[in-house]
Structure formats: C-alpha cells, structure tokens
Design a protein around this motif. Sequence first.
Motif, PDB file in Angstrom:
ATOM      1  N   GLY A  24      31.149  51.246  51.581  1.00 49.20           N
ATOM      2  CA  GLY A  24      31.859  49.935  51.698  1.00 49.20           C
ATOM      3  C   GLY A  24      31.273  48.747  52.009  1.00 49.20           C
ATOM      4  N   GLY A  25      31.894  47.664  52.424  1.00 49.64           N
ATOM      5  CA  GLY A  25      32.460  45.958  52.233  1.00 49.64           C
ATOM      6  C   GLY A  25      30.749  45.597  51.657  1.00 49.64           C
ATOM      7  N   MET A  26      30.929  44.986  50.491  1.00 51.15           N
ATOM      8  CA  MET A  26      30.081  43.452  49.507  1.00 51.15           C
ATOM      9  C   MET A  26      31.114  42.720  49.403  1.00 51.15           C
ATOM     10  N   SER A  27      30.354  41.123  49.613  1.00 48.09           N
ATOM     11  CA  SER A  27      31.842  40.422  48.959  1.00 48.09           C
ATOM     12  C   SER A  27      31.431  39.629  47.846  1.00 48.09           C
ATOM     13  N   PHE A  28      31.901  39.385  47.097  1.00 45.53           N
ATOM     14  CA  PHE A  28      31.408  38.563  45.925  1.00 45.53           C
ATOM     15  C   PHE A  28      30.712  37.505  46.355  1.00 45.53           C
ATOM     16  N   HIS A  29      31.293  36.950  47.191  1.00 44.58           N
ATOM     17  CA  HIS A  29      31.233  35.370  47.250  1.00 44.58           C
ATOM     18  C   HIS A  29      29.769  34.849  48.039  1.00 44.58           C
ATOM     19  N   GLY A  30      29.991  36.348  48.830  1.00 37.01           N
ATOM     20  CA  GLY A  30      28.088  36.268  49.449  1.00 37.01           C
ATOM     21  C   GLY A  30      27.254  36.773  48.136  1.00 37.01           C
ATOM     22  N   GLY A  31      26.962  37.875  47.287  1.00 37.14           N
ATOM     23  CA  GLY A  31      26.956  37.968  45.837  1.00 37.14           C
ATOM     24  C   GLY A  31      26.444  36.359  45.631  1.00 37.14           C
ATOM     25  N   ALA A  32      26.808  35.308  45.435  1.00 34.00           N
ATOM     26  CA  ALA A  32      27.123  34.274  44.244  1.00 34.00           C
ATOM     27  C   ALA A  32      26.117  33.222  44.971  1.00 34.00           C
ATOM     28  N   LEU A  33      26.274  33.245  46.475  1.00 31.26           N
ATOM     29  CA  LEU A  33      25.383  33.072  46.950  1.00 31.26           C
ATOM     30  C   LEU A  33      23.677  33.497  47.549  1.00 31.26           C
ATOM     31  N   GLY A  34      23.703  35.104  47.127  1.00 30.65           N
ATOM     32  CA  GLY A  34      22.219  35.315  47.195  1.00 30.65           C
ATOM     33  C   GLY A  34      21.490  35.455  45.102  1.00 30.65           C
ATOM     34  N   VAL A  35      22.620  35.154  44.840  1.00 28.70           N
ATOM     35  CA  VAL A  35      22.489  35.074  43.106  1.00 28.70           C
ATOM     36  C   VAL A  35      22.165  33.344  43.045  1.00 28.70           C
ATOM     37  N   VAL A  36      22.915  32.767  43.755  1.00 28.30           N
ATOM     38  CA  VAL A  36      22.021  31.089  43.576  1.00 28.30           C
ATOM     39  C   VAL A  36      20.732  30.698  44.029  1.00 28.30           C
ATOM     40  N   ILE A  37      20.492  31.070  45.580  1.00 27.99           N
ATOM     41  CA  ILE A  37      19.230  31.408  46.524  1.00 27.99           C
ATOM     42  C   ILE A  37      18.163  31.658  45.601  1.00 27.99           C
ATOM     43  N   ALA A  38      18.560  33.269  44.452  1.00 31.91           N
ATOM     44  CA  ALA A  38      17.437  33.878  43.607  1.00 31.91           C
ATOM     45  C   ALA A  38      16.878  32.783  42.765  1.00 31.91           C
ATOM     46  N   LEU A  39      18.838  32.367  42.133  1.00 35.73           N
ATOM     47  CA  LEU A  39      18.123  31.631  41.258  1.00 35.73           C
ATOM     48  C   LEU A  39      17.152  30.723  41.347  1.00 35.73           C
ATOM     49  N   ALA A  40      17.919  30.139  42.618  1.00 39.99           N
ATOM     50  CA  ALA A  40      16.895  28.418  42.401  1.00 39.99           C
ATOM     51  C   ALA A  40      15.154  29.330  42.445  1.00 39.99           C
ATOM     52  N   LEU A  41      15.153  29.994  43.676  1.00 42.46           N
ATOM     53  CA  LEU A  41      14.205  30.663  43.328  1.00 42.46           C
ATOM     54  C   LEU A  41      13.270  30.779  42.497  1.00 42.46           C
ATOM     55  N   TYR A  42      13.684  31.947  41.525  1.00 43.03           N
ATOM     56  CA  TYR A  42      13.384  31.637  40.740  1.00 43.03           C
ATOM     57  C   TYR A  42      12.526  30.541  39.277  1.00 43.03           C
ATOM     58  N   CYS A  43      13.855  29.921  39.137  1.00 46.82           N
ATOM     59  CA  CYS A  43      13.642  28.558  38.256  1.00 46.82           C
ATOM     60  C   CYS A  43      12.268  27.663  38.489  1.00 46.82           C
TER      61      CYS A  43
END
Length: 273
Positions: free
Chosen positions: A97-116
């Motif tokens: 266990g041990g997952m943070s939504f806020h960390g996941g959101a930052l990870g997706v934002v970075i992935a979004l920026a790179l992919y776009c």
Amino acid sequence: MLPVLMFPQFNPVAIALGPIAIRWYALAYIVSLVIGWRLMRRIAAWPPVAATPLQVDDFLTWATLGVVLGGRLGYVLFYQPSLYLAHPSLILHVWNGGMSFHGGALGVVIALALYCWRQKLDFLTFSDRLCAVVPLGLGLGRVANFINGELWGRPAPETLPWAMIFPQAGPVPRHPSELYEALCEGVILLAVMLAFASRASVRARPGLLCGIFLVGYALARIFCEHFREPDVFLGFIAPLFGGITMGQILSLPMLLVGLALIWRARHRPAVAV
C-alpha cells in the motif's frame, strides 16, 4: 443507541488464478483505466476534436505510468519521507500500500505534457477530455479502500445509523469515510464532469473542464477529510478549524489552480466547435 454495523471481512484478493492473485486495489486500477480509456475515446472525438482514437489508445500507457509512478513517489515524499529515506528498498514494496492521489495527479500532468508535445496536441484541450473521466478511477479506488478496510473514518456519533466498527481501528464506531469519498470524488464529480463535457460551449473553452475538475475534487477532498481519520504517522498538520490534514493542505493548490484555469478559460475567446 442504534445498532452499530460491523465491517464485513472481505477477501483482500479479488481474483485468484493459481499462483496469480489480483487484489481489489489493482482491480480498481485496471477497471478504471480500461473503462476510462474507452470513454475518453468517445469524448475526445467530440468537437473540437482533441485527439484521434489511436492517440488516445497510445496515451493509455503514458497515463498508467504517470498514475503508478507519480502516486507512489508522491506518497513517499508527502507522507513518509523519513521512513523511505532510511529504507529506500521499501519504495518498491507497492503491495504493502501507499499511493497518493496528488502525486499521481502530478505524474499524469507530466505524462500529459510530454505526450502532447510529442504528438503536437493542444495540452489543455486534451487534458479537458481526460479530466472528464478521472473521477471514475477515484470512485473505484475509494471503493477498493473500503473493501480493504483501510483509510477509515473518525469516530462517529452514536446516533449515526451507518456508523461502522473497523476491527483494525478498535471498538469505536466510525464514519465509513471511504464511501463518502467514493460518492463525492467519484459518483457526483463524474456526473458533473460528464454533464459539462457534453456541452459544446464548455468544450470550446480549453482549460475550463480541467478547472472544474480541480475545483470539484479539491472541495470534495477537503470536505471528506473532515470525516476521515488522519494517518497515524502524521496526525493533524495544524490545529486550525479542529485540525487540518495533509490531504486538505495538498488540495489547496489544486483549488487555486482550478480557479485560475476557470478564470482564464472564461476570459479567452472560445475556439470554433
């Protein structure tokens, strides 16, 4: 005093196929990613078109990596940095266990920026369509938290008819706060996002759906944290208003960014639909 509900002892393994065991939390990730991917394929095609179906398909891998890596690293940095700095090998023990939504959101934002950037897509337009389906994963994740009997709520009034005793939290009846979050962050926020996404006038303003999601999630999380027991290793971060939690503090920047995106979208010319 009303009868108190006992937490049902669910099997932590959802699906077992010989030596392969899929736990509820992993199943929530898988189901939300698959259904969210299929739903986003449709939403991305609504005018103005945000991406082709193939581009949405390709982004699924990026989104998965962003959620998993960002969520894990966010938990390590935001919640227990001293523990993981002392024992770095524990970072890889995601099965504990041990997952943070806020960390996941930052990870997706970075992935979004790179992919776009790589695909030459408009960042805000593509992000808008993604934000419309994110609450699906949030809701299923909170249901998995409840099934696992974790992240339980604070002590509840004796008159609360759905107060529940979680065996790992002692004999005190508590709020089933995981279900509160599943309702607010999942069901209600998903309905709101899909209702706004279905309006051409909203889709014509890049960033507006992102702003609505960030504000909606931040408000839902701040509200639900009033019923959720703080992590034992953190407790309350500040004594104001009866105690401020880490989840509430991390939601404040999201609220401010969301308001800024809404203001920006409403003050920029709409794109052609």
